[in-house]
Design a protein around this motif. Structure first.
Motif, mmCIF file in Angstrom:
data_model
loop_
_atom_site.group_PDB
_atom_site.id
_atom_site.type_symbol
_atom_site.label_atom_id
_atom_site.label_comp_id
_atom_site.label_asym_id
_atom_site.label_seq_id
_atom_site.Cartn_x
_atom_site.Cartn_y
_atom_site.Cartn_z
ATOM 1 N N GLU A 182 -52.019 -0.153 81.249
ATOM 2 C CA GLU A 182 -53.039 -0.994 81.869
ATOM 3 C C GLU A 182 -54.136 -0.110 82.471
ATOM 4 O O GLU A 182 -53.848 0.952 83.030
ATOM 5 C CB GLU A 182 -52.427 -1.854 82.982
ATOM 6 N N PRO A 183 -55.401 -0.516 82.389
ATOM 7 C CA PRO A 183 -56.472 0.270 83.017
ATOM 8 C C PRO A 183 -56.332 0.292 84.536
ATOM 9 O O PRO A 183 -55.997 -0.729 85.155
ATOM 10 C CB PRO A 183 -57.751 -0.451 82.582
ATOM 11 N N VAL A 215 -51.798 -10.551 85.742
ATOM 12 C CA VAL A 215 -52.326 -9.857 84.561
ATOM 13 C C VAL A 215 -52.310 -10.766 83.347
ATOM 14 O O VAL A 215 -53.274 -10.828 82.577
ATOM 15 C CB VAL A 215 -51.498 -8.580 84.291
ATOM 16 N N ARG A 216 -51.211 -11.500 83.168
ATOM 17 C CA ARG A 216 -51.046 -12.301 81.956
ATOM 18 C C ARG A 216 -51.904 -13.558 81.980
ATOM 19 O O ARG A 216 -52.504 -13.933 80.968
ATOM 20 C CB ARG A 216 -49.576 -12.684 81.786
ATOM 21 N N THR A 225 -59.995 -8.318 88.140
ATOM 22 C CA THR A 225 -59.169 -7.449 88.972
ATOM 23 C C THR A 225 -58.059 -8.242 89.650
ATOM 24 O O THR A 225 -58.296 -9.334 90.171
ATOM 25 C CB THR A 225 -60.024 -6.768 90.049
ATOM 26 N N VAL A 226 -56.865 -7.671 89.627
ATOM 27 C CA VAL A 226 -55.730 -8.255 90.350
ATOM 28 C C VAL A 226 -55.615 -7.503 91.678
ATOM 29 O O VAL A 226 -55.371 -6.299 91.690
ATOM 30 C CB VAL A 226 -54.428 -8.142 89.542
ATOM 31 N N THR A 227 -55.819 -8.224 92.763
ATOM 32 C CA THR A 227 -55.857 -7.606 94.089
ATOM 33 C C THR A 227 -54.606 -7.965 94.874
ATOM 34 O O THR A 227 -54.221 -9.140 94.941
ATOM 35 C CB THR A 227 -57.099 -8.077 94.870
ATOM 36 N N VAL A 282 -51.440 -12.000 96.346
ATOM 37 C CA VAL A 282 -51.745 -11.460 95.019
ATOM 38 C C VAL A 282 -52.790 -12.381 94.395
ATOM 39 O O VAL A 282 -52.514 -13.557 94.150
ATOM 40 C CB VAL A 282 -50.487 -11.366 94.141
ATOM 41 N N ARG A 283 -53.994 -11.820 94.165
ATOM 42 C CA ARG A 283 -55.125 -12.628 93.707
ATOM 43 C C ARG A 283 -55.648 -12.131 92.375
ATOM 44 O O ARG A 283 -55.591 -10.942 92.079
ATOM 45 C CB ARG A 283 -56.261 -12.552 94.731
ATOM 46 N N ASP A 284 -56.162 -13.051 91.586
ATOM 47 C CA ASP A 284 -56.845 -12.652 90.354
ATOM 48 C C ASP A 284 -58.207 -13.325 90.317
ATOM 49 O O ASP A 284 -58.580 -14.055 91.234
ATOM 50 C CB ASP A 284 -56.001 -13.003 89.120
#
Length: 361
Positions: A234-235, A269-270, A275-277, A291-293
């Motif tokens: 993952e980046p 992610v899925r 960005t997943v924060t 956990v936010r996207d």
């Protein structure tokens, strides 16, 4: 001298009124027939389950009011013959039977006799709604179907590549062998994850989740999980970690908290975007993790179903067990989890954990 002394109370003042219990207070349907088979008791729950008014039941033969048959269509009262059957019989264990309109109910019976082997003086029948049983069977069927579906693909892959490697080893290049072995390894990990999820579901539903407490550094655990995802390809700019303020000493189950955070990261992610924060901050006597996207978020009408078993988005990715497990593990720690809209517009999963204490405290 015969009166009560000042400050004393008569025995009558100490008598408490005990509420009178009646058949209407029972949570199950109750039907009682006398020695002639005529119904003398037909409580409110029995009326609701059988859909028969009390005036149409009391005084009538129980076989006419409560016509029951088994799955093969046989008249249950003819098969069991409570008044003319074995005189040593005292009960019928609960079993599923069907009413005349086809609805399933759970029925049990008790035979009251004048002597141990005497005539039947009362037939006591209890009725229970079978809808929860039907839901349980559907749930088990869904579980079997999901497991079969999820296992079929990796096991087919493992079987196919293993057979190819065994049969054509000399003719395959090193690059082909490496690709097949890596695929088999990844599919084996997938099967292992599925089995782990199923064991977690089983423990949660049976209330057997064991919490082994130790001091857990939430921020360090989050860093480790993010680093693992980056190492897997993952980046690095896909993730951001924010730790706001000093946290109290947290006594938690490190493995299960890691499982919770890994599942939420995987979900972001899925199913999310951008960005997943991960935000970690103190909260009351413990900590709160968000956990936010930056994706589309979760539709308001879907929010009540998010933490149910087998809930999945329209993409239908995964088993649909991850968030159910997350909720169960958080609640086993004494925390709570909610889902809402993130400041960036995507989904935000927010869970709390209490500081806790060591087991020996």
């Amino acid at each position: 001298m015969g009166g009560d002394q000042p400050g004393q109370h008569s025995d009558a003042e100490h008598v408490r009124t005990v509420p009178v219990f009646s058949a209407e207070d029972l949570p199950d349907g109750l039907v009682v027939a006398d020695s002639e088979g005529r119904i003398v008791t037909f409580n409110r729950m029995a009326q609701r389950l059988a859909r028969v008014a009390p005036d149409d039941a009391l005084g009538r033969d129980f076989r006419d009011v409560l016509a029951l048959h088994d799955a093969d269509g046989r008249d249950w009262w003819k098969c069991s013959d409570p008044y003319g059957g074995l005189r040593t019989r005292t009960r019928q264990p609960e079993r599923p039977l069907f009413l005349a309109d086809g609805r399933e109910i759970l029925v049990a019976a008790r035979y009251i006799r004048d002597t141990a082997t005497g005539d039947l003086t009362q037939l006591v029948v209890t009725l229970r709604d079978a809808s929860h049983r039907a839901r349980g069977e559907r749930s088990r069927a869904d579980l079997v179907s999901t497991v079969a579906h999820e296992l079929r693909s990796p096991l087919t892959s493992v079987k196919g590549f293993t057979a190819t490697l065994l049969g054509k080893w000399e003719r395959l290049t090193d690059k082909q062998k490496m690709f097949m072995l890596e695929t088999v390894n990844a599919d084996a990990d997938r099967v292992t994850r599925l089995i782990t999820e199923l064991l977690s579901v089983s423990r949660i539903e049976s209330g057997r989740v064991e919490i082994r407490k130790q001091v857990v550094d939430l921020s360090e655990l989050a860093r480790t999980l993010i680093a693992g995802r980056v190492a897997a390809g993952e980046p690095a700019d896909r993730f951001r970690l924010e730790v706001r303020g000093p946290l109290p000493e947290l006594w938690l189950d490190a493995d299960k908290i890691g499982q919770i955070m890994a599942n939420l990261l995987e979900n972001g992610v899925r199913h999310g975007a951008g960005t997943v924060t991960v935000v970690i901050e103190p909260y009351e006597d413990g900590a709160v993790v968000s956990v936010r996207d930056e994706g589309k978020g979760i539709a308001p009408d879907a929010v009540p179903r998010v933490f149910r078993r087998f809930w999945r988005t329209r993409r239908r990715g995964g088993t649909g067990l991850g968030l159910f497990i997350v909720k169960g593990l958080i609640e086993a720690h004494g925390g709570e989890i909610t889902v809402g809209r993130a400041p960036s517009g995507g989904a935000e999963f927010r869970f709390t954990v209490p500081a806790g204490a060591p087991e020996f405290a």
